[in-house]
Design a protein around this motif. Sequence first.
Motif, PDB file in Angstrom:
ATOM      1  N   ASP A 172       1.486  50.744 -72.053  1.00  0.00           N
ATOM      2  CA  ASP A 172       0.462  51.450 -71.286  1.00  0.00           C
ATOM      3  C   ASP A 172      -0.862  51.503 -72.036  1.00  0.00           C
ATOM      4  O   ASP A 172      -1.934  51.422 -71.430  1.00  0.00           O
ATOM      5  CB  ASP A 172       0.928  52.876 -70.967  1.00  0.00           C
ATOM      6  N   ALA A 173      -0.801  51.642 -73.359  1.00  0.00           N
ATOM      7  CA  ALA A 173      -2.027  51.715 -74.165  1.00  0.00           C
ATOM      8  C   ALA A 173      -2.827  50.422 -74.076  1.00  0.00           C
ATOM      9  O   ALA A 173      -4.064  50.435 -74.158  1.00  0.00           O
ATOM     10  CB  ALA A 173      -1.681  52.030 -75.613  1.00  0.00           C
ATOM     11  N   LYS A 174      -2.135  49.306 -73.870  1.00  0.00           N
ATOM     12  CA  LYS A 174      -2.812  48.008 -73.779  1.00  0.00           C
ATOM     13  C   LYS A 174      -3.671  47.901 -72.521  1.00  0.00           C
ATOM     14  O   LYS A 174      -4.545  47.035 -72.436  1.00  0.00           O
ATOM     15  CB  LYS A 174      -1.792  46.879 -73.805  1.00  0.00           C
ATOM     16  N   TRP A 175      -3.414  48.756 -71.548  1.00  0.00           N
ATOM     17  CA  TRP A 175      -4.201  48.718 -70.315  1.00  0.00           C
ATOM     18  C   TRP A 175      -5.630  49.217 -70.535  1.00  0.00           C
ATOM     19  O   TRP A 175      -6.515  48.949 -69.751  1.00  0.00           O
ATOM     20  CB  TRP A 175      -3.533  49.572 -69.240  1.00  0.00           C
ATOM     21  N   TYR A 176      -5.830  49.969 -71.627  1.00  0.00           N
ATOM     22  CA  TYR A 176      -7.152  50.544 -71.897  1.00  0.00           C
ATOM     23  C   TYR A 176      -7.946  49.611 -72.805  1.00  0.00           C
ATOM     24  O   TYR A 176      -7.633  49.456 -73.988  1.00  0.00           O
ATOM     25  CB  TYR A 176      -7.012  51.921 -72.562  1.00  0.00           C
ATOM     26  N   GLU A 177      -8.972  48.994 -72.258  1.00  0.00           N
ATOM     27  CA  GLU A 177      -9.813  48.102 -73.056  1.00  0.00           C
ATOM     28  C   GLU A 177     -10.771  48.907 -73.925  1.00  0.00           C
ATOM     29  O   GLU A 177     -11.151  48.474 -75.006  1.00  0.00           O
ATOM     30  CB  GLU A 177     -10.585  47.155 -72.139  1.00  0.00           C
ATOM     31  N   ASN A 178     -11.172  50.071 -73.422  1.00  0.00           N
ATOM     32  CA  ASN A 178     -12.077  50.941 -74.163  1.00  0.00           C
ATOM     33  C   ASN A 178     -11.299  51.720 -75.225  1.00  0.00           C
ATOM     34  O   ASN A 178     -10.316  52.393 -74.928  1.00  0.00           O
ATOM     35  CB  ASN A 178     -12.763  51.912 -73.181  1.00  0.00           C
ATOM     36  N   LYS A 179     -11.734  51.631 -76.482  1.00  0.00           N
ATOM     37  CA  LYS A 179     -10.999  52.258 -77.584  1.00  0.00           C
ATOM     38  C   LYS A 179     -10.924  53.766 -77.455  1.00  0.00           C
ATOM     39  O   LYS A 179      -9.900  54.378 -77.762  1.00  0.00           O
ATOM     40  CB  LYS A 179     -11.645  51.882 -78.918  1.00  0.00           C
ATOM     41  N   SER A 180     -12.018  54.398 -77.026  1.00  0.00           N
ATOM     42  CA  SER A 180     -12.017  55.858 -76.905  1.00  0.00           C
ATOM     43  C   SER A 180     -11.051  56.316 -75.820  1.00  0.00           C
ATOM     44  O   SER A 180     -10.368  57.344 -75.976  1.00  0.00           O
ATOM     45  CB  SER A 180     -13.433  56.371 -76.608  1.00  0.00           C
ATOM     46  N   MET A 181     -10.965  55.557 -74.720  1.00  0.00           N
ATOM     47  CA  MET A 181     -10.024  55.904 -73.648  1.00  0.00           C
ATOM     48  C   MET A 181      -8.588  55.707 -74.111  1.00  0.00           C
ATOM     49  O   MET A 181      -7.697  56.494 -73.769  1.00  0.00           O
ATOM     50  CB  MET A 181     -10.315  55.060 -72.405  1.00  0.00           C
ATOM     51  N   LYS A 182      -8.362  54.652 -74.916  1.00  0.00           N
ATOM     52  CA  LYS A 182      -7.018  54.407 -75.447  1.00  0.00           C
ATOM     53  C   LYS A 182      -6.597  55.558 -76.364  1.00  0.00           C
ATOM     54  O   LYS A 182      -5.466  56.050 -76.290  1.00  0.00           O
ATOM     55  CB  LYS A 182      -6.988  53.086 -76.212  1.00  0.00           C
ATOM     56  N   LEU A 183      -7.522  56.016 -77.226  1.00  0.00           N
ATOM     57  CA  LEU A 183      -7.224  57.130 -78.122  1.00  0.00           C
ATOM     58  C   LEU A 183      -6.972  58.413 -77.345  1.00  0.00           C
ATOM     59  O   LEU A 183      -6.091  59.206 -77.701  1.00  0.00           O
ATOM     60  CB  LEU A 183      -8.381  57.333 -79.109  1.00  0.00           C
ATOM     61  N   GLU A 184      -7.733  58.599 -76.281  1.00  0.00           N
ATOM     62  CA  GLU A 184      -7.546  59.781 -75.440  1.00  0.00           C
ATOM     63  C   GLU A 184      -6.143  59.767 -74.831  1.00  0.00           C
ATOM     64  O   GLU A 184      -5.449  60.793 -74.797  1.00  0.00           O
ATOM     65  CB  GLU A 184      -8.592  59.824 -74.323  1.00  0.00           C
TER      66      GLU A 184
END
Length: 202
Positions: A172-184
């Motif tokens: 699921d984390a791989k779906w977030y291209e934006n690093k801040s959104m992935k960390l969130e």
Amino acid sequence: KKIEDWENLEVAYFIIALNYKSRDYGKAIKYINSSISLVKETNPKRYADALGQLINIHYYHHKFDLVLENIDIYFENKLDEKVEFPNSNVMKYFPILLKCYKYFSLAMLNKEYSKKDFNALMIKAENITKELEKGVQENRWFFLDSHFNFIYYKITNDIKYLEAANRFIIRDAKWYENKSMKLEFLNEPIPKAIVEEWEKVK
């Protein structure tokens, strides 16, 4: 206001609650209760959807006593009988998912439950998942998603379920291209708990 306006308002409340589900428990509950208040007496299908989402929110935040309370309301009002889904719609399995939530909640609260019935239900969920794997990709994990596996691990202490939960979090984390959104995402309560637990036992 026209009835159409109230219907649109209810849907808006429902969507806002979804957006807050993982990030802000208080706001998610506020908006889903607003949604419920508009349809409880007038629209069984929308009431079933909104009450189901209320249960989901409580479950996600491990409010297991409230999960049990609202599941009882769901089935006492026979909402599973009032809503019909096409055979192709994954939501036809939602009542079964709620029964899984009920057993999980009973177990997590150390309340008595039938382990035989629980195990039979888990087998049913796994079989449904295998069937869903043949269809639409996003429906594959309707039952056995990261949170489901994590709770199952908590009940059984079988590390394979924790490993599966962690694997889904990585996916699921791989779906977030934006690093801040992935960390969130990774700092949300459930993903964070899964990753931390996996780091302890792997």
